[in-house]
Design a protein around this motif. Sequence first.
Motif, PDB file in Angstrom:
ATOM      1  N   LEU A 240      33.360-121.343 -12.735  1.00 30.53           N
ATOM      2  CA  LEU A 240      32.490-120.658 -13.696  1.00 30.53           C
ATOM      3  C   LEU A 240      31.717-121.672 -14.526  1.00 30.53           C
ATOM      4  CD1 LEU A 240      34.686-117.713 -15.028  1.00 30.53           C
ATOM      5  CD2 LEU A 240      32.677-117.578 -13.565  1.00 30.53           C
TER       6      LEU A 240
ATOM      7  N   THR B 117      34.317-101.856 -14.807  1.00 33.09           N
ATOM      8  CA  THR B 117      34.982-102.499 -15.938  1.00 33.09           C
ATOM      9  C   THR B 117      34.754-104.002 -15.925  1.00 33.09           C
ATOM     10  OG1 THR B 117      36.665-100.781 -15.979  1.00 33.09           O
ATOM     11  CG2 THR B 117      37.192-102.829 -17.101  1.00 33.09           C
ATOM     12  N   LEU B 118      34.796-104.569 -14.753  1.00 34.23           N
ATOM     13  CA  LEU B 118      34.556-106.003 -14.637  1.00 34.23           C
ATOM     14  C   LEU B 118      33.133-106.347 -15.050  1.00 34.23           C
ATOM     15  CD1 LEU B 118      36.215-108.402 -13.892  1.00 34.23           C
ATOM     16  CD2 LEU B 118      35.776-107.949 -11.486  1.00 34.23           C
TER      17      LEU B 118
ATOM     18  N   ALA C  29      41.917-108.462  -6.156  1.00 31.09           N
ATOM     19  CA  ALA C  29      41.435-107.664  -5.048  1.00 31.09           C
ATOM     20  C   ALA C  29      42.492-106.639  -4.628  1.00 31.09           C
ATOM     21  CB  ALA C  29      41.096-108.564  -3.875  1.00 31.09           C
TER      22      ALA C  29
ATOM     23  N   ILE D  36      32.943-116.478 -22.038  1.00 28.96           N
ATOM     24  CA  ILE D  36      33.688-115.765 -21.013  1.00 28.96           C
ATOM     25  C   ILE D  36      35.071-116.352 -20.782  1.00 28.96           C
ATOM     26  CG2 ILE D  36      33.247-116.935 -18.803  1.00 28.96           C
ATOM     27  CD1 ILE D  36      32.234-114.282 -17.757  1.00 28.96           C
TER      28      ILE D  36
ATOM     29  N   LYS E 110      27.653-113.791  -9.150  1.00 27.15           N
ATOM     30  CA  LYS E 110      28.567-114.897  -8.893  1.00 27.15           C
ATOM     31  C   LYS E 110      29.786-114.831  -9.803  1.00 27.15           C
ATOM     32  CE  LYS E 110      24.838-118.067  -7.647  1.00 27.15           C
ATOM     33  NZ  LYS E 110      23.911-118.932  -8.418  1.00 27.15           N
ATOM     34  N   THR E 111      29.542-114.553 -11.073  1.00 26.37           N
ATOM     35  CA  THR E 111      30.639-114.517 -12.036  1.00 26.37           C
ATOM     36  C   THR E 111      31.650-113.431 -11.690  1.00 26.37           C
ATOM     37  OG1 THR E 111      29.143-115.315 -13.743  1.00 26.37           O
ATOM     38  CG2 THR E 111      31.200-114.305 -14.478  1.00 26.37           C
TER      39      THR E 111
ATOM     40  N   ASP F 106      23.553-114.754 -11.558  1.00 29.18           N
ATOM     41  CA  ASP F 106      24.742-115.270 -12.244  1.00 29.18           C
ATOM     42  C   ASP F 106      25.793-114.182 -12.422  1.00 29.18           C
ATOM     43  OD1 ASP F 106      23.716-117.764 -12.423  1.00 29.18           O
ATOM     44  OD2 ASP F 106      23.186-117.671 -14.542  1.00 29.18           O
TER      45      ASP F 106
ATOM     46  N   TYR G  34      43.202-109.163 -12.600  1.00 31.02           N
ATOM     47  CA  TYR G  34      42.360-108.099 -12.052  1.00 31.02           C
ATOM     48  C   TYR G  34      41.913-108.543 -10.669  1.00 31.02           C
ATOM     49  CZ  TYR G  34      38.829-104.385 -12.368  1.00 31.02           C
ATOM     50  OH  TYR G  34      38.063-103.263 -12.186  1.00 31.02           O
TER      51      TYR G  34
ATOM     52  N   LEU H 132      38.035-114.142 -21.733  1.00 26.73           N
ATOM     53  CA  LEU H 132      37.943-112.968 -20.877  1.00 26.73           C
ATOM     54  C   LEU H 132      38.463-113.259 -19.476  1.00 26.73           C
ATOM     55  CD1 LEU H 132      36.878-110.182 -20.161  1.00 26.73           C
ATOM     56  CD2 LEU H 132      34.733-111.279 -19.562  1.00 26.73           C
TER      57      LEU H 132
ATOM     58  N   ILE I  35      28.589-122.932 -12.756  1.00 26.25           N
ATOM     59  CA  ILE I  35      27.402-122.094 -12.526  1.00 26.25           C
ATOM     60  C   ILE I  35      26.820-121.502 -13.803  1.00 26.25           C
ATOM     61  CG2 ILE I  35      28.157-121.492 -10.186  1.00 26.25           C
ATOM     62  CD1 ILE I  35      28.803-118.697 -11.290  1.00 26.25           C
TER      63      ILE I  35
ATOM     64  N   LEU J  95      32.909-106.186 -18.850  1.00 24.64           N
ATOM     65  CA  LEU J  95      33.579-107.283 -19.542  1.00 24.64           C
ATOM     66  C   LEU J  95      32.783-108.575 -19.415  1.00 24.64           C
ATOM     67  CD1 LEU J  95      37.233-106.381 -18.612  1.00 24.64           C
ATOM     68  CD2 LEU J  95      36.279-106.462 -20.902  1.00 24.64           C
ATOM     69  N   VAL J  96      32.195-108.805 -18.260  1.00 24.89           N
ATOM     70  CA  VAL J  96      31.365-110.007 -18.112  1.00 24.89           C
ATOM     71  C   VAL J  96      30.160-109.921 -19.036  1.00 24.89           C
ATOM     72  CG1 VAL J  96      29.867-111.267 -16.534  1.00 24.89           C
ATOM     73  CG2 VAL J  96      32.129-110.530 -15.775  1.00 24.89           C
TER      74      VAL J  96
ATOM     75  N   TRP K 290      34.430-101.672  -9.798  1.00 23.44           N
ATOM     76  CA  TRP K 290      33.641-102.779 -10.338  1.00 23.44           C
ATOM     77  C   TRP K 290      33.203-102.628 -11.783  1.00 23.44           C
ATOM     78  CZ3 TRP K 290      34.217-106.856  -7.567  1.00 23.44           C
ATOM     79  CH2 TRP K 290      34.356-106.753  -6.179  1.00 23.44           C
TER      80      TRP K 290
ATOM     81  N   MET L 259      41.373-111.333 -17.539  1.00 21.95           N
ATOM     82  CA  MET L 259      41.128-110.636 -16.289  1.00 21.95           C
ATOM     83  C   MET L 259      41.769-111.315 -15.096  1.00 21.95           C
ATOM     84  SD  MET L 259      39.689-108.072 -17.197  1.00 21.95           S
ATOM     85  CE  MET L 259      39.154-107.336 -15.651  1.00 21.95           C
TER      86      MET L 259
ATOM     87  N   ILE M 290      33.833-114.432  -8.766  1.00 21.87           N
ATOM     88  CA  ILE M 290      34.889-115.388  -9.129  1.00 21.87           C
ATOM     89  C   ILE M 290      36.012-114.696  -9.881  1.00 21.87           C
ATOM     90  CG2 ILE M 290      35.414-117.418 -10.549  1.00 21.87           C
ATOM     91  CD1 ILE M 290      32.650-118.491  -9.800  1.00 21.87           C
ATOM     92  N   LEU M 291      35.662-113.844 -10.848  1.00 22.49           N
ATOM     93  CA  LEU M 291      36.706-113.171 -11.622  1.00 22.49           C
ATOM     94  C   LEU M 291      37.510-112.202 -10.770  1.00 22.49           C
ATOM     95  CD1 LEU M 291      34.981-112.461 -15.041  1.00 22.49           C
ATOM     96  CD2 LEU M 291      36.694-114.187 -14.500  1.00 22.49           C
ATOM     97  N   ALA M 292      36.860-111.607  -9.774  1.00 21.20           N
ATOM     98  CA  ALA M 292      37.553-110.611  -8.952  1.00 21.20           C
ATOM     99  C   ALA M 292      38.314-111.269  -7.821  1.00 21.20           C
ATOM    100  CB  ALA M 292      36.558-109.599  -8.408  1.00 21.20           C
ATOM    101  N   ALA M 293      38.676-112.533  -8.015  1.00 24.47           N
ATOM    102  CA  ALA M 293      39.492-113.214  -7.004  1.00 24.47           C
ATOM    103  C   ALA M 293      38.832-113.172  -5.640  1.00 24.47           C
ATOM    104  CB  ALA M 293      40.901-112.625  -6.967  1.00 24.47           C
ATOM    105  N   GLU M 294      37.537-113.515  -5.633  1.00 31.82           N
ATOM    106  CA  GLU M 294      36.809-113.714  -4.375  1.00 31.82           C
ATOM    107  C   GLU M 294      36.568-112.442  -3.586  1.00 31.82           C
ATOM    108  OE1 GLU M 294      35.416-116.528  -4.231  1.00 31.82           O
ATOM    109  OE2 GLU M 294      36.581-117.112  -5.977  1.00 31.82           O
ATOM    110  N   ASP M 295      36.830-111.292  -4.195  1.00 24.70           N
ATOM    111  CA  ASP M 295      36.443-110.059  -3.534  1.00 24.70           C
ATOM    112  C   ASP M 295      34.991-109.805  -3.912  1.00 24.70           C
ATOM    113  OD1 ASP M 295      36.430-107.743  -2.152  1.00 24.70           O
ATOM    114  OD2 ASP M 295      37.828-106.679  -3.434  1.00 24.70           O
TER     115      ASP M 295
ATOM    116  N   ARG N 211      39.255-121.234 -10.900  1.00 22.90           N
ATOM    117  CA  ARG N 211      38.156-120.296 -11.134  1.00 22.90           C
ATOM    118  C   ARG N 211      37.363-120.652 -12.377  1.00 22.90           C
ATOM    119  NH1 ARG N 211      40.210-114.280 -10.698  1.00 22.90           N
ATOM    120  NH2 ARG N 211      42.373-114.772 -10.217  1.00 22.90           N
TER     121      ARG N 211
END
Lengths: 162, 162
Positions: A19, B62-63, A43, A31, B80-81, B77, A41, A34, A22, B66-67, B60, A38, B84-89, A15
């Motif tokens: 990042l 909090t994410l 799904a 980031i 997309k970010t 961006d 965090y 962070l 992009i 943090l971003v 969503w 995360m 990626i951080l949310a494990a593709e959800d 991941r």
Amino acid sequence: MSRQAAPDLSNIENRLNRLRQILPPASYNAIHQLALDMSAYGADKSDPIRELMALLGDKWTTLILLVLYSGKFGSSDLKKTITILAAEDKISRRMLTVKLRSLERNGMVLRTTSADIPPRVDYELTSLGQSFTKKAHQTILWIREHFEAISKARKQFDLSDD
Amino acid sequence: MSRQAAPDLSNIENRLNRLRQILPPASYNAIHQLALDMSAYGADKSDPIRELMALLGDKWTTLILLVLYSGKFGSSDLKKTITILAAEDKISRRMLTVKLRSLERNGMVLRTTSADIPPRVDYELTSLGQSFTKKAHQTILWIREHFEAISKARKQFDLSDD
DNA sequence: CGGTATCCTAAAAGATACTG
DNA sequence: CAGTATCTTTTAGGATACCG
């Protein structure tokens, strides 16, 4: 700064690489840590971060925690106290049970039943729960302290845009 | 310890009296200050405490916070970010807009549009938003640090009871 | 009574199509 | 492509009746 139980490192590396592709370098650098924080965090709704944050955000849990922070409560007193603090918006027996069970499952609340007549059920915070409640309380105090700034922003937004 | 905007004092006195009647003195004394802290925690969903806690607890926000804590992001961006951080959800465009609007309305996020071609929209945290995000981050770090205790409690609960 | 099971309503979140 | 409007799905929360 214990970062125990770091889950699925290769996935995190993956991941981070995406990042880096992009984002402009400045954002990526900012980031980076962070993203590690995360990384859990996910799904999955039963992920502790997601579940506990959701608990703090729901209608009753925070209030339950804060009341229990002042001591051990029997079910009936707990219900009455919450109702009074919540400005007469009564908590249903079902919701009280549901939320107490979630808290118990996550190690925040201890439930003790006595086989007396009449049977008595008490709830109290574990030390983990006390620590968690302090965090929640801090957040609430932050919001109270910034009440004015928030109200001002709301007024401005509601006027200008709609 | 500013306790500004203390709302509806007589009502609070009223509630405190009712608490004193139903609770044993020890519990009442312990809960006294708490009741004052929570006096704004009302049935009204637009109450800042309720609304902001709900934001932190939703899927969503909090994410997003943090971003944005790592800098100013264009909408694309940001999307997309987060994905990626949310494990593709993937976050839907609608949810991203809805949550950003709530944050903007509460003074946490600043939205700037440029009339260039192509038009560009940027989001960044206000200083209020940065401060708020720090609180959220602290709570998340607390949860990460207590991951193990929480997992243990869960296993115990799931085994013994069901 | 405290707790649960069932049913119902309301609100959050996702899918999709449209607008500028 | 950024945002909104509309529709559908999912989940939280409440009402009620029942069980220990």
